[in-house]
Design a protein around this motif. Structure first.
Motif, short mmCIF file in Angstrom:
data_model
loop_
_atom_site.label_atom_id
_atom_site.label_comp_id
_atom_site.label_asym_id
_atom_site.label_seq_id
_atom_site.Cartn_x
_atom_site.Cartn_y
_atom_site.Cartn_z
N GLY A 9 -5.67 9.84 6.96
CA GLY A 9 -4.04 8.83 7.78
C GLY A 9 -3.25 8.56 6.30
N ARG A 10 -4.07 9.04 4.97
CA ARG A 10 -3.59 8.07 3.50
C ARG A 10 -2.61 8.96 3.26
NH1 ARG A 10 -9.16 7.14 0.66
NH2 ARG A 10 -9.06 10.22 0.22
N VAL A 11 -1.26 9.95 3.87
CA VAL A 11 -0.51 10.92 3.06
C VAL A 11 1.16 9.47 3.88
CG1 VAL A 11 -0.11 12.07 5.21
CG2 VAL A 11 1.09 13.01 2.87
N THR A 12 1.80 9.64 2.67
CA THR A 12 3.53 9.50 2.83
C THR A 12 4.32 9.53 3.54
OG1 THR A 12 3.27 9.52 0.55
CG2 THR A 12 2.62 6.45 1.11
N PRO A 13 5.42 9.20 3.59
CA PRO A 13 6.32 10.01 4.18
C PRO A 13 6.73 11.39 3.11
CG PRO A 13 6.78 8.28 4.71
CD PRO A 13 6.09 8.18 4.02
N ASP A 14 7.15 10.60 1.27
CA ASP A 14 7.87 11.87 0.71
C ASP A 14 6.96 13.13 0.94
OD1 ASP A 14 5.58 9.88 0.10
OD2 ASP A 14 6.29 10.47 -1.93
N ARG A 15 5.99 13.16 0.41
CA ARG A 15 4.14 13.69 0.88
C ARG A 15 4.39 14.73 2.16
NH1 ARG A 15 -0.57 11.35 -0.64
NH2 ARG A 15 -1.80 14.08 -1.31
N TRP A 47 1.18 -1.22 0.26
CA TRP A 47 0.07 -0.29 -0.13
C TRP A 47 1.04 0.90 -0.05
CZ3 TRP A 47 -0.85 4.11 2.96
CH2 TRP A 47 -1.92 5.31 2.32
N THR A 48 2.26 0.97 0.96
CA THR A 48 2.34 2.41 0.84
C THR A 48 2.93 2.32 -0.29
OG1 THR A 48 2.31 2.09 2.95
CG2 THR A 48 4.35 3.74 1.73
N PHE A 49 4.24 1.87 -0.59
CA PHE A 49 5.29 1.78 -2.36
C PHE A 49 4.60 2.11 -3.12
CE2 PHE A 49 9.36 1.43 -1.11
CZ PHE A 49 9.37 0.64 0.62
N GLU A 50 2.65 1.43 -3.12
CA GLU A 50 2.32 2.07 -4.53
C GLU A 50 1.58 3.45 -4.22
OE1 GLU A 50 1.03 0.26 -6.93
OE2 GLU A 50 2.38 -1.47 -6.96
N ALA A 51 1.27 4.23 -2.88
CA ALA A 51 1.02 4.98 -2.78
C ALA A 51 1.82 6.39 -2.39
CB ALA A 51 0.83 5.73 -1.37
N MET A 52 2.90 5.84 -2.86
CA MET A 52 4.70 6.53 -3.11
C MET A 52 5.12 6.39 -4.68
SD MET A 52 6.64 5.59 -0.23
CE MET A 52 7.83 7.39 0.23
N GLY A 53 3.94 6.02 -5.36
CA GLY A 53 4.42 5.71 -7.02
C GLY A 53 5.27 4.99 -6.91
N VAL A 54 5.68 3.50 -6.38
CA VAL A 54 6.67 2.66 -6.48
C VAL A 54 6.07 1.59 -7.13
CG1 VAL A 54 8.69 1.54 -5.99
CG2 VAL A 54 8.20 3.80 -5.09
N ALA A 55 6.12 1.04 -8.62
CA ALA A 55 5.52 -0.08 -8.80
C ALA A 55 6.32 -1.43 -8.19
CB ALA A 55 5.43 -0.15 -10.37
N THR A 56 5.13 -2.06 -7.84
CA THR A 56 5.22 -3.16 -6.73
C THR A 56 4.79 -4.47 -7.93
OG1 THR A 56 3.27 -3.56 -5.66
CG2 THR A 56 4.81 -1.94 -4.84
N GLY A 57 4.24 -4.29 -8.98
CA GLY A 57 3.71 -5.22 -9.74
C GLY A 57 2.26 -6.28 -8.75
N ILE A 58 1.45 -5.48 -8.00
CA ILE A 58 1.31 -6.91 -7.20
C ILE A 58 -0.14 -5.80 -6.61
CG2 ILE A 58 0.95 -7.39 -4.29
CD1 ILE A 58 4.04 -7.49 -4.45
N ASP A 59 -1.00 -6.76 -6.84
CA ASP A 59 -2.17 -6.52 -7.42
C ASP A 59 -2.61 -6.26 -5.55
OD1 ASP A 59 -5.35 -6.97 -6.74
OD2 ASP A 59 -5.42 -6.82 -9.16
#
Lengths: 308, 308
Positions: free
Chosen positions: B179-185, A256-268
């Motif tokens: 609660g949806r923000v990430t540390p980078d933002r 959830w976190t990496f996808e929210a940060m724009g890092v593609a994880t390839g995971i659904d």
């Protein structure tokens, strides 16, 4: 931040191991299929250890075979010594995870050896292993020991100085066994280790969420250039004797976190959450993580406001 | 990282507010005393809002008086408009927290005004307030809106451009409402805001732990030079209609982490945990946080192994 993100789901090993109630092998294989369907391509599927000590993983050979049947899945198995590594090879293992502890006391408690003796055992495994075998090197208590507290980074890096030359292309994974490390210390250890071993180049991070820092520490590792992150679906891996002492950082929280940060994880995430929900229902399991609960609460609210 | 760390406990306002079962005023005052005894010196003690809308906080004047009787305690109270600010002043309030939302939709939903109208209301409060009154400016949905999703930092900074000149020495607190923000933002918004308003200089951060990023985001704010962090003892503040959608980041998780990183907080974790345990027992409360559970699990294990 850069590089390709790789998630190693360790729930079937680190998460299942402390569950006293036996999980039927077929149920485990269903979990493998769920994780694979969600797009996870690296799984620590089981461990080859003493059946008497860890009866839950006595079906290691069968689980490994099922994992290896899944297309594109890199299945690693944990081994504590040469004897069990030989069992793993016999079962067809091509990717081992060897574990030792940086802390003397924890290593003696875990495998009844000094860290130096474990280094020798590691060398014996590397000497004996079939060519092409991949090696993950898990350094437990790399940051903090349940008996001795904070580990000075120099001690962990000194131990790596003995380990790295044995197999320079092994993937090295300092593990936060207690969940007590903070992001600054994760960054510091990787900074020192990467400066000391600029050519080893393959690093991973394994952390627990006991004090709520699971994702924060994974991000600190990522920001230090570590692209391989361990986690367990459903946040499995808590200590069965200490309810509340939660387990591995949850795979779904990391994704959830990496996808929210724009890092593609390839995971659904939706399919992963199905696996996490099933994990949370395992008898004797101690699930953790936040995202599963947050998403389920939102779904529940949406259903209610839709009059369902 | 540098500067003096200040924790603002908002549990008695943001945490109590969603609890339907009335907490007796005397019980609230006991919580004040517990938090003060633990060393917390800034508390959002209550809110002056519509009694009909939030019956739980109808005893605001009495709670504020009890807070102001505690030595060295800076007690702030939330107000949504001039009418309620006047009630707060009448009750002796010397530190207000004004709240508006960066998102148009959320602000209309919350206070039935556009953000521009709320800016005018803020100006009216600042004009009318007794000299010496301190002002905290809470910008809800500064990062993310439950209706509209991610807020572009430029929009939030543009709103601050209208707000900051009204009272340049106000403490400005962008809030992660969902609660949806990430540390980078978190880092990005504070970076932009501090560059745009180099002389306002007083920044705070308020976040929730819904997706497990409460402490990670607080650390991101701290690393961006923000020294004032909101949190709620016991992780109170979840949505009563969405079990699992956990609340504010837990004060004890924040304190545990900063102390572990060597940042002196002046707060006694053991006494704080007593308050958090009491919070977890509040009827209708939705506690969160990890450290309370981890510490209690460890204590429980230690007692068992001591044969107690």
């Amino acid at each position: 931040m850069s590089g390709t993100f790789t998630l190693v789901d360790v729930g079937m090993r680190d998460g299942f191991q402390p569950i006293a109630q036996m999980i039927p092998t077929q149920r485990k294989i269903e979990f493998l299929h769920r994780l694979h369907a969600a797009g996870i391509r690296r799984i620590e599927a089981t461990a080859f250890v003493s059946d008497a000590a860890v009866p839950q993983l006595a079906d290691a050979a069968e689980v490994l075979a099922a994992a290896q049947a899944l297309p594109g899945l890199d299945a690693q198995v944990l081994v504590p010594n040469l004897k069990h590594a030989e069992r793993a090879w016999k079962a067809g293992a091509t990717h081992l995870a060897f574990v030792l502890s940086a802390s003397e006391k924890h290593n003696r408690n875990n495998v009844k050896r000094s860290p130096a003796e474990s280094v020798q055992e590691y060398a014996r495994i590397v000497d004996a292993m079939p060519s092409g075998t991949k090696m993950r090197l898990n350094v437990a208590t790399a940051f903090d020991c349940p008996f001795d507290g904070a580990m000075p980074p120099q001690e962990t890096v000194a131990l790596l100085g003995d380990l790295v030359p044995i197999k320079p292309d092994a993937e090295i994974c300092p593990c936060d066994t207690t969940g007590r490390v903070t992001p600054d210390r994760v960054a510091a250890l990787f900074g020192e280790a990467k400066a000391r071993f600029p050519d080893s180049g393959r690093w991973a991070y394994h952390g627990h969420d006991t004090y709520g820092l699971g994702v924060a520490n994974a991000l600190a590792a990522w920001n230090a250039g570590v692209t391989v992150i361990d986690a367990a679906f459903g946040g499995l891996g808590g200590c069965p004797f200490a309810p509340g002492a939660t387990g591995n950082v949850a795979t779904e929280d990391v994704i959830w976190t990496f996808e929210a940060m724009g890092v593609a994880t390839g995971i659904d995430l939706d399919l992963l959450l199905e696996a996490a929900r099933a994990a949370a229902l395992l008898p004797g399991g101690l699930p953790g993580g936040r995202v599963r609960q947050a998403v389920d609460a939102a779904l529940c609210l949406a259903r209610e406001s839709a009059g369902q």
